[in-house]
Motif scaffolding. Structure first.
Motif, PDB file in Angstrom:
ATOM      1  N   SER A 219       7.764   9.946   1.641  1.00  0.00           N
ATOM      2  CA  SER A 219       6.539   9.852   0.833  1.00  0.00           C
ATOM      3  C   SER A 219       5.820   8.526   1.050  1.00  0.00           C
ATOM      4  N   LYS A 220       6.038   7.886   2.193  1.00  0.00           N
ATOM      5  CA  LYS A 220       5.401   6.604   2.520  1.00  0.00           C
ATOM      6  C   LYS A 220       4.642   6.716   3.840  1.00  0.00           C
ATOM      7  N   SER A 221       3.738   7.628   3.893  1.00  0.00           N
ATOM      8  CA  SER A 221       3.016   7.857   5.138  1.00  0.00           C
ATOM      9  C   SER A 221       1.792   6.969   5.299  1.00  0.00           C
ATOM     10  N   PHE A 222       1.172   6.563   4.191  1.00  0.00           N
ATOM     11  CA  PHE A 222      -0.085   5.803   4.252  1.00  0.00           C
ATOM     12  C   PHE A 222       0.148   4.368   3.781  1.00  0.00           C
ATOM     13  N   PRO A 223      -0.298   3.395   4.615  1.00  0.00           N
ATOM     14  CA  PRO A 223      -0.762   3.501   6.006  1.00  0.00           C
ATOM     15  C   PRO A 223       0.416   3.404   6.970  1.00  0.00           C
ATOM     16  N   SER A 224       0.146   3.550   8.254  1.00  0.00           N
ATOM     17  CA  SER A 224       1.201   3.514   9.258  1.00  0.00           C
ATOM     18  C   SER A 224       1.637   2.077   9.526  1.00  0.00           C
ATOM     19  N   GLY A 225       2.901   1.782   9.246  1.00  0.00           N
ATOM     20  CA  GLY A 225       3.420   0.449   9.517  1.00  0.00           C
ATOM     21  C   GLY A 225       3.597   0.172  11.003  1.00  0.00           C
ATOM     22  N   HIS A 226       4.019   1.179  11.754  1.00  0.00           N
ATOM     23  CA  HIS A 226       4.126   1.018  13.205  1.00  0.00           C
ATOM     24  C   HIS A 226       2.782   0.625  13.806  1.00  0.00           C
ATOM     25  N   SER A 227       1.731   1.255  13.345  1.00  0.00           N
ATOM     26  CA  SER A 227       0.401   0.990  13.903  1.00  0.00           C
ATOM     27  C   SER A 227      -0.084  -0.406  13.539  1.00  0.00           C
ATOM     28  N   SER A 228       0.013  -0.772  12.269  1.00  0.00           N
ATOM     29  CA  SER A 228      -0.508  -2.073  11.835  1.00  0.00           C
ATOM     30  C   SER A 228       0.236  -3.228  12.496  1.00  0.00           C
ATOM     31  N   ILE A 229       1.568  -3.132  12.562  1.00  0.00           N
ATOM     32  CA  ILE A 229       2.359  -4.227  13.130  1.00  0.00           C
ATOM     33  C   ILE A 229       2.169  -4.324  14.643  1.00  0.00           C
TER      34      ILE A 229
ATOM     35  N   ALA B 186       0.832  -1.213   0.000  1.00  0.00           N
ATOM     36  CA  ALA B 186       0.000   0.000   0.000  1.00  0.00           C
ATOM     37  C   ALA B 186       0.862   1.256   0.000  1.00  0.00           C
ATOM     38  N   LYS B 187       1.981   1.235   0.724  1.00  0.00           N
ATOM     39  CA  LYS B 187       2.874   2.398   0.731  1.00  0.00           C
ATOM     40  C   LYS B 187       3.464   2.658  -0.651  1.00  0.00           C
ATOM     41  N   ALA B 188       3.841   1.562  -1.343  1.00  0.00           N
ATOM     42  CA  ALA B 188       4.472   1.718  -2.650  1.00  0.00           C
ATOM     43  C   ALA B 188       3.462   2.123  -3.725  1.00  0.00           C
ATOM     44  N   MET B 189       2.240   1.584  -3.649  1.00  0.00           N
ATOM     45  CA  MET B 189       1.250   1.847  -4.696  1.00  0.00           C
ATOM     46  C   MET B 189       0.472   3.135  -4.451  1.00  0.00           C
ATOM     47  N   LEU B 190       0.113   3.380  -3.196  1.00  0.00           N
ATOM     48  CA  LEU B 190      -0.680   4.575  -2.878  1.00  0.00           C
ATOM     49  C   LEU B 190       0.221   5.681  -2.349  1.00  0.00           C
ATOM     50  N   GLY B 191       0.773   5.432  -1.163  1.00  0.00           N
ATOM     51  CA  GLY B 191       1.697   6.391  -0.581  1.00  0.00           C
ATOM     52  C   GLY B 191       1.038   7.707  -0.194  1.00  0.00           C
ATOM     53  N   GLU B 192       1.814   8.515   0.495  1.00  0.00           N
ATOM     54  CA  GLU B 192       1.373   9.845   0.914  1.00  0.00           C
ATOM     55  C   GLU B 192       2.564  10.545   1.551  1.00  0.00           C
ATOM     56  N   HIS B 193       2.640  11.834   1.375  1.00  0.00           N
ATOM     57  CA  HIS B 193       3.737  12.581   1.982  1.00  0.00           C
ATOM     58  C   HIS B 193       3.555  12.639   3.495  1.00  0.00           C
ATOM     59  N   ARG B 194       4.636  12.448   4.189  1.00  0.00           N
ATOM     60  CA  ARG B 194       4.598  12.535   5.646  1.00  0.00           C
ATOM     61  C   ARG B 194       4.484  14.003   6.063  1.00  0.00           C
ATOM     62  N   PRO B 195       4.106  14.254   7.318  1.00  0.00           N
ATOM     63  CA  PRO B 195       3.987  15.645   7.782  1.00  0.00           C
ATOM     64  C   PRO B 195       5.292  16.428   7.708  1.00  0.00           C
TER      65      PRO B 195
END
Length: 343
Positions: free
Chosen positions: A226-236, A178-187
């Motif tokens: 640029s890999k903000s979505f989704p949070s890997g820390h949260s999911s794991i 999801a990070k590689a395909m969608l992604g999002e800029h971090r704050p």
């Protein structure tokens, strides 16, 4: 009737009984005892066959096998291989071997203009808490159940820990894809990247073509911005904490520790997942919706894997109960036959 004829009768009866009862030492002893009770001669002869005879096991070997399984099934090796493949894909995405989609941005966007301050919970701490923490809990739970370290079975520990490893790999895989395909800029995207197109453009203008000019940070950290979505820390962390809480709830007996202690351990596990998730927002490493999506992913993953694992354990318990019932029925037949012979 001669003793030779009695032996022949015993062998015939024993042959018929072998077809009905599995050739086990304890079942063989029961069958011979039943035959001996039915013989009219005062000299009872217990007939045994050499096929069922097994040497007495060494007590040291028995205790060793109870602690460590004799061999691992081929499915275990498949699971290990699958986990390795997942890990290779994860590293490839993180190192940029598998390229990610380049995202544009809006000039002077305040949501991605925060300074980069690092991680409260680093990747090393996350991995230790995800892989080592649950293993410690699982081992301690089994020690409490058996009330002795010698009686702990590695096979049971491996069954639970293996499911955790597979589940974490599954969650990591979905997160990284999801990070590689969608992604999002971090704050902190502007602070880490410092795109050249952000200096002279008007606020709100969407920019697609740009180049990161910051030389203070590594290329990996710039790409990670640029890999903000989704949070890997949260999911794991959410997956690991909820799965460990499930093991505590199902394996730790309340009679041995009390309900308060069990709830205390569960609260520690849940606090780990909550702490990791909230720290990502406090560190300005993720937006709140990134953390929420990672939390949902971890919850869905733990529901999926605990449901499958619970069904596996239920089937194993059912097979064990059927074997126990078969042995009990055989013992009942022996007791009834002995009682009728005495009458």
């Amino acid at each position: 009737m001669s003793l030779l004829n009695l032996n022949r009768i015993g062998k015939n009866e024993d042959s018929e009984r072998e077809k009905m009862v599995p050739c086990l030492p304890e079942n063989k002893a029961m069958a011979n005892a039943m035959l001996a009770d039915q013989l009219p001669s005062p000299h009872h002869t217990i007939v045994t066959t050499g096929d069922c005879e097994k040497p007495k096991p060494n007590p040291a070997t028995v205790s060793c096998r109870k602690f460590w399984p004799r061999r691992l099934g081929y499915t275990v090796y498949i699971d290990i291989l699958t986990t390795i493949v997942f890990f290779v894909i994860f590293v490839s995405i993180e190192l940029g071997v598998i390229p990610q989609r380049k995202l544009g941005f809006r000039c002077k966007d305040p949501t991605i203009s925060f300074p980069y301050t690092g991680d409260t919970i680093t990747l090393t701490i996350l991995l230790l808490g995800t892989y080592l923490g649950p293993l410690i809990f699982i081992v301690l739970i089994e020690i409490v159940r058996e009330k002795s370290f010698k009686d702990v079975r590695i096979g049971i520990i491996w069954d639970h820990y293996k499911e955790l490893l597979i589940g974490v790999s599954f969650v990591i895989m979905i997160t990284e894809v999801a990070k590689a395909m969608l992604g999002e800029h971090r704050p902190h995207f502007f602070d880490v990247c410092r795109p050249d197109a952000n200096e002279g453009c008007a606020e709100g203008v969407f920019v697609v073509d740009y180049t990161c000019t910051n030389k203070e940070y590594s290329s990996w950290l710039i790409s990670d911005a640029s890999k903000s979505f989704p949070s890997g820390h949260s999911s794991i962390s959410v997956f690991a904490s909820l799965f460990t809480a499930y093991v505590i709830q199902t394996r730790l007996p309340s009679a041995a520790t009390g309900r308060l202690f069990k709830h205390f351990l569960i609260s520690i596990c849940l606090s780990w997942g909550i702490l990791c998730s909230l720290s990502r927002i406090a560190d300005r490493r993720h937006h709140w919706w990134d953390v929420l999506s990672g939390t949902v992913l971890g919850i869905l993953g733990v529901i999926f894997f605990t449901t499958i694992f619970h069904q596996k354990q239920k089937c194993k318990l059912q097979r064990t109960s059927e074997k126990s019932i078969s042995s009990t029925m055989l013992l009942d037949v022996k007791n009834k036959t002995a009682a009728s012979a005495r009458v």
